[in-house]
Scaffold this motif. Sequence first.
Motif, PDB file in Angstrom:
ATOM      1  N   ASP A   1       3.919  -0.454  15.492  1.00  0.00           N
ATOM      2  CA  ASP A   1       3.145  -0.848  14.808  1.00  0.00           C
ATOM      3  C   ASP A   1       2.639  -0.570  13.785  1.00  0.00           C
ATOM      4  OD1 ASP A   1       3.105  -3.225  16.656  1.00  0.00           O
ATOM      5  OD2 ASP A   1       1.283  -2.887  17.587  1.00  0.00           O
ATOM      6  N   VAL A   2       3.291  -1.582  12.312  1.00  0.00           N
ATOM      7  CA  VAL A   2       3.187  -0.774  10.982  1.00  0.00           C
ATOM      8  C   VAL A   2       0.764  -1.176  10.787  1.00  0.00           C
ATOM      9  CG1 VAL A   2       3.304  -0.586   8.639  1.00  0.00           C
ATOM     10  CG2 VAL A   2       5.224  -1.823   9.864  1.00  0.00           C
ATOM     11  N   PRO A   3       0.360  -0.421  10.547  1.00  0.00           N
ATOM     12  CA  PRO A   3      -0.735   0.241  10.703  1.00  0.00           C
ATOM     13  C   PRO A   3      -1.613  -0.823   9.592  1.00  0.00           C
ATOM     14  CG  PRO A   3       0.042   2.109  10.901  1.00  0.00           C
ATOM     15  CD  PRO A   3       1.293   1.424  10.570  1.00  0.00           C
ATOM     16  N   ALA A   4      -2.209  -0.921   9.133  1.00  0.00           N
ATOM     17  CA  ALA A   4      -2.737  -2.042   8.433  1.00  0.00           C
ATOM     18  C   ALA A   4      -3.360  -1.711   7.375  1.00  0.00           C
ATOM     19  CB  ALA A   4      -4.320  -2.652   9.066  1.00  0.00           C
ATOM     20  N   ASP A   5      -2.972  -0.361   6.984  1.00  0.00           N
ATOM     21  CA  ASP A   5      -3.499   0.528   5.926  1.00  0.00           C
ATOM     22  C   ASP A   5      -1.966   1.181   5.416  1.00  0.00           C
ATOM     23  OD1 ASP A   5      -2.906   2.550   7.799  1.00  0.00           O
ATOM     24  OD2 ASP A   5      -4.493   3.899   7.270  1.00  0.00           O
ATOM     25  N   VAL A   6      -1.023   0.685   6.170  1.00  0.00           N
ATOM     26  CA  VAL A   6       0.759   0.795   5.420  1.00  0.00           C
ATOM     27  C   VAL A   6       0.553   0.016   4.443  1.00  0.00           C
ATOM     28  CG1 VAL A   6       1.911   2.209   5.310  1.00  0.00           C
ATOM     29  CG2 VAL A   6       0.357   3.213   6.874  1.00  0.00           C
ATOM     30  N   ALA A   7       0.200  -1.706   5.384  1.00  0.00           N
ATOM     31  CA  ALA A   7       0.453  -2.396   5.072  1.00  0.00           C
ATOM     32  C   ALA A   7       0.156  -3.087   4.409  1.00  0.00           C
ATOM     33  CB  ALA A   7       0.798  -3.724   6.793  1.00  0.00           C
ATOM     34  N   GLY A   8      -1.264  -3.010   4.120  1.00  0.00           N
ATOM     35  CA  GLY A   8      -1.662  -3.131   3.079  1.00  0.00           C
ATOM     36  C   GLY A   8      -2.488  -4.599   3.584  1.00  0.00           C
ATOM     37  N   GLY A   9      -2.680  -4.709   4.555  1.00  0.00           N
ATOM     38  CA  GLY A   9      -3.229  -6.281   5.233  1.00  0.00           C
ATOM     39  C   GLY A   9      -2.968  -6.382   7.345  1.00  0.00           C
ATOM     40  N   THR A  10      -3.859  -7.057   7.469  1.00  0.00           N
ATOM     41  CA  THR A  10      -3.771  -7.088   9.065  1.00  0.00           C
ATOM     42  C   THR A  10      -2.287  -7.831   9.388  1.00  0.00           C
ATOM     43  OG1 THR A  10      -5.812  -7.688   9.837  1.00  0.00           O
ATOM     44  CG2 THR A  10      -4.281  -8.458  11.759  1.00  0.00           C
ATOM     45  N   VAL A  11      -1.560  -7.105  10.217  1.00  0.00           N
ATOM     46  CA  VAL A  11      -0.200  -6.665  10.879  1.00  0.00           C
ATOM     47  C   VAL A  11       0.151  -8.307  11.523  1.00  0.00           C
ATOM     48  CG1 VAL A  11       1.980  -5.899  10.978  1.00  0.00           C
ATOM     49  CG2 VAL A  11       0.649  -4.830   9.480  1.00  0.00           C
ATOM     50  N   ALA A  12       0.476  -9.081  12.159  1.00  0.00           N
ATOM     51  CA  ALA A  12       1.047  -9.997  12.752  1.00  0.00           C
ATOM     52  C   ALA A  12       2.275  -9.618  13.894  1.00  0.00           C
ATOM     53  CB  ALA A  12       1.199 -11.437  11.728  1.00  0.00           C
TER      54      ALA A  12
END
Length: 327
Positions: A129-140
């Motif tokens: 799962d793409v981490p939140a700190d990489v994606a810039g927010g909570t990943v759905a």
Amino acid sequence: MASPTITYNDILPPNSFVTGIRQDGGDGQPVVLSGNYQPTGGGKPQAMLYRGPLYPTDGNGIFPFLPAFPGQIIVTSTFYGPNTALFDPSLGQGNVRAVGSYQYEGGQGDHGMIYQGPLDGSGTWTQIDVPADVAGGTVANTLAHSTMGDLVVGNYDLADKPGSGNGFIYNVKTGTFQVLDIGALATLYGIWQNGPKDPAPYTLAGGYKQGHDLNTGLLADYDPVTGQLSRLTPLSYEGKPGVVTHFEGISGVPGGYALAATTDAGGAFVYVDRLADGGFGPARWLAAANPASTSISTANSILRNNLVGIYRPASGGVQSYVATLAD
């Protein structure tokens, strides 16, 4: 491609959904297909792989999968893209790496997954799962679409943020993610490793929003050492701006690439040459609408001159097919 002839044939049982294809080694030039199947007695689709001749497909070559993650009861799953030991000998003869997504009971959204091992399902499963700190927010949702070499490409979106979809690149060896920064609605569905050099450069395929188009097909080269994209090239169906052009899969062919595309007109074959200066040549398009379909047929993946997808037969349900372009 003058006066082309396309032959359409059904593959796999009814209500099996083919999503990916990769050549494998061995007698008879077998392929590995990925997708999902409808369990006997009903329920939601589950992941499936197939190994054998592309056409006619052999029922003995179908392998149903149920992802295994500690503490999770799997509700539904699908494989989107496989790789084989023919292209990655480190997998071991007879083994595959397949990527996709799944949902589990009590969980939220889709989770990316990797399976590596034999076709009997006894290998290893990894959630990505793409981490939140990489994606810039909570990943759905995280959906892994294709894999080759050390990389997996796919898509993710952010919770409570419509239109936040974006593409990612995951390095299997390092366990690290990189996300795209090329524009809205960026997607990565296909990946091709260019040659045996380690680390070899890759060519990625997908789409993104450009101008007034909802989605424009994209090709780009990727250097796994620097993490840099280059030669980002937007391509629209027949060179005309439209609502949708999106590349679903990519396969290397002599002198360039074959791509499976979704367009305003439905599925299409696409061929793009690699130029002497390293760039991409103009795209050559050929519409591929399955005449047996009661609605638009899809183009989900490609192996040279064989495009695979699904259509809706008059009898109902879903049927997977292969469209073969005469040499």
